[in-house]
Design a protein around this motif. Structure first.
Motif, PDB file in Angstrom:
ATOM      1  N   UNK A  30       0.835  -1.203   0.000  1.00  0.00           N
ATOM      2  CA  UNK A  30       0.000   0.000   0.000  1.00  0.00           C
ATOM      3  C   UNK A  30       0.873   1.256   0.000  1.00  0.00           C
ATOM      4  N   UNK A  31       0.419   2.264  -0.708  1.00  0.00           N
ATOM      5  CA  UNK A  31       1.182   3.506  -0.844  1.00  0.00           C
ATOM      6  C   UNK A  31       0.995   4.399   0.385  1.00  0.00           C
ATOM      7  N   UNK A  32       1.929   5.319   0.649  1.00  0.00           N
ATOM      8  CA  UNK A  32       1.751   6.294   1.742  1.00  0.00           C
ATOM      9  C   UNK A  32       0.501   7.132   1.518  1.00  0.00           C
ATOM     10  N   UNK A  57       5.803  -8.913   8.717  1.00  0.00           N
ATOM     11  CA  UNK A  57       6.418  -8.327   9.913  1.00  0.00           C
ATOM     12  C   UNK A  57       7.662  -7.520   9.601  1.00  0.00           C
ATOM     13  N   UNK A  58       8.099  -7.514   8.393  1.00  0.00           N
ATOM     14  CA  UNK A  58       9.298  -6.766   8.043  1.00  0.00           C
ATOM     15  C   UNK A  58       9.011  -5.260   8.109  1.00  0.00           C
ATOM     16  N   UNK A  59      10.030  -4.471   8.452  1.00  0.00           N
ATOM     17  CA  UNK A  59       9.809  -3.015   8.566  1.00  0.00           C
ATOM     18  C   UNK A  59       9.522  -2.373   7.215  1.00  0.00           C
ATOM     19  N   UNK A  60       8.729  -1.320   7.265  1.00  0.00           N
ATOM     20  CA  UNK A  60       8.400  -0.547   6.070  1.00  0.00           C
ATOM     21  C   UNK A  60       9.251   0.718   6.058  1.00  0.00           C
ATOM     22  N   UNK A  61       9.901   0.987   4.940  1.00  0.00           N
ATOM     23  CA  UNK A  61      10.705   2.200   4.777  1.00  0.00           C
ATOM     24  C   UNK A  61      10.146   2.990   3.605  1.00  0.00           C
ATOM     25  N   UNK A 107       8.957  19.060  -8.369  1.00  0.00           N
ATOM     26  CA  UNK A 107       8.037  17.941  -8.255  1.00  0.00           C
ATOM     27  C   UNK A 107       8.596  16.986  -7.191  1.00  0.00           C
ATOM     28  N   UNK A 108       7.701  16.435  -6.374  1.00  0.00           N
ATOM     29  CA  UNK A 108       8.093  15.475  -5.340  1.00  0.00           C
ATOM     30  C   UNK A 108       7.209  14.235  -5.428  1.00  0.00           C
ATOM     31  N   UNK A 109       7.815  13.080  -5.078  1.00  0.00           N
ATOM     32  CA  UNK A 109       7.037  11.850  -4.994  1.00  0.00           C
ATOM     33  C   UNK A 109       7.622  10.973  -3.890  1.00  0.00           C
ATOM     34  N   UNK A 110       6.763  10.127  -3.310  1.00  0.00           N
ATOM     35  CA  UNK A 110       7.161   9.257  -2.210  1.00  0.00           C
ATOM     36  C   UNK A 110       6.490   7.902  -2.387  1.00  0.00           C
ATOM     37  N   UNK A 111       7.184   6.833  -1.979  1.00  0.00           N
ATOM     38  CA  UNK A 111       6.622   5.491  -2.022  1.00  0.00           C
ATOM     39  C   UNK A 111       7.111   4.692  -0.822  1.00  0.00           C
ATOM     40  N   UNK A 112       6.420   3.596  -0.552  1.00  0.00           N
ATOM     41  CA  UNK A 112       6.785   2.702   0.544  1.00  0.00           C
ATOM     42  C   UNK A 112       7.520   1.484  -0.010  1.00  0.00           C
ATOM     43  N   UNK A 113       8.364   0.895   0.851  1.00  0.00           N
ATOM     44  CA  UNK A 113       9.145  -0.287   0.463  1.00  0.00           C
ATOM     45  C   UNK A 113       9.223  -1.218   1.663  1.00  0.00           C
ATOM     46  N   UNK A 118       7.356  -3.040  -3.183  1.00  0.00           N
ATOM     47  CA  UNK A 118       7.270  -1.572  -3.206  1.00  0.00           C
ATOM     48  C   UNK A 118       5.838  -1.160  -3.536  1.00  0.00           C
ATOM     49  N   UNK A 119       5.504   0.046  -3.128  1.00  0.00           N
ATOM     50  CA  UNK A 119       4.180   0.589  -3.442  1.00  0.00           C
ATOM     51  C   UNK A 119       4.277   1.472  -4.680  1.00  0.00           C
TER      52      UNK A 119
END
Length: 322
Positions: A30-32, A57-61, A107-113, A118-119
């Motif tokens: 899932x995306x931020x 259970x792995x951490x999301x960065x 421009x800015x963008x962000x995603x989860x991993x 990845x999201x």
């Protein structure tokens, strides 16, 4: 019972293989959520809400990238905004790097991993710092009372390049009066003149950002309210060496006048209070000591014998002449 057709096992196998080859709907991370950009003075901070939790259970960065108008995306490795567990990226906290260029669109963008998952990228609308920033009040404000005036000194909210400048407004009012506005001023040293002496004035300062194309941004934030008392002009002000004797003399005049008024108002009563008590004659005092003594005898006793004695009187006659 007839045996199943020979083609049925192969059909079941093909169906199972197709099912196994379908993509797992839960494999996509899932995306931020709700990314927001905070622009205040020099601050440029991107925040977002964490991705919804999963059974993994792995951490999301999180990873943040930026781009200019050319469309090429770059990682923010110097700002440590790559593979971070925190849901914030401060672009102004990178030492010498003071945020993105303020005169270009960014421009800015962000995603989860999470592990190898990845999201999707969440892309924000482009921003231009000078067009979108919230301008704070001037800094380091100091006010010095002057001759029927107030002198203000301050510094700009933040440093700007050649493409922008500041102008300033001063909101002031007498403590019980209506608010007035002076300005705009280009200088950060302002004199509010023609004020009433020995009056308390309250004021607030405001900075407005002006771009090189003469486009004036909306009003900035006002500073905190501060109140100060004006002084008198030198021509109407006496030195302390003269004020002390004049004050003492004035006080004496007031006391003298008050005493005179009280004397005229309560004159009869004052005479009554301060008149001498009546004296008792000595004869009365003697009589009071010995009441059996006749008062006439006491008076005769005290009278002088010279007053009651006479010499002998002789009458001398002479014969008449014919």
């Amino acid at each position: 019972m007839r045996p199943p057709p020979l083609w049925l096992p192969s059909l079941l196998f093909c169906g199972l293989g197709a099912t196994m080859s379908l993509p797992d709907s839960f494999s996509q991370l899932a995306a931020p959520l709700n990314p927001k950009l905070h622009l205040y003075n020099e601050e440029q901070i991107l925040t977002w809400e964490p991705s919804p939790s999963s059974n993994d259970a792995r951490p999301v960065v999180y990873q943040v990238e930026y781009s200019y108008i050319d469309g090429t995306w770059y990682r923010l490795q110097r700002l440590n905004c790559t593979d971070i567990a925190e849901t914030k990226c401060d672009f102004t906290g990178g030492g010498r790097l003071k945020g993105f260029t303020r005169s270009l669109s960014v421009f800015l963008r962000v995603r989860a991993k999470q592990g190898n998952r990845t999201s999707d990228w969440v892309t924000l609308d482009p921003f231009l710092h000078y067009e979108n920033v919230t301008v704070g009040p001037p800094k380091n404000i100091s006010v010095t009372p002057g001759k029927d005036s107030l002198v203000l000194h301050f510094s700009p909210p933040f440093n700007v390049d050649q493409g922008a400048t500041f102008q300033y407004l001063v909101h002031y009012w007498e403590k019980t009066g209506t608010q007035q506005v002076e300005g705009p001023f280009k200088s950060n040293s302002i004199v509010l003149g023609n004020l009433k002496p020995f009056r308390v004035y309250c004021l607030q300062t405001e900075a407005q950002l002006i771009l090189k194309n003469k486009n004036i941004r909306p009003h900035g934030l006002l500073s905190n309210v501060s109140c100060h008392e004006t002084t008198a002009d030198a021509s109407t002000r006496l030195p302390p060496v003269i004020l002390i004797p004049v004050g003492i003399f004035t006080l004496l005049l007031v006391l003298t006048g008050a005493c005179f008024i009280l004397f005229l108002r309560y004159q009869s009563r004052l005479k009554y209070w301060f008149q001498a008590p009546p004296n008792i004659p000595e004869q009365i005092k003697e009589y009071l000591k010995d009441p059996d003594q006749f008062i006439l005898e006491a008076l005769d006793k005290d009278s002088s014998p010279k007053d009651d004695s006479w010499d002998s009187v002789s009458i001398i006659s002479s014969p008449e002449k014919d």
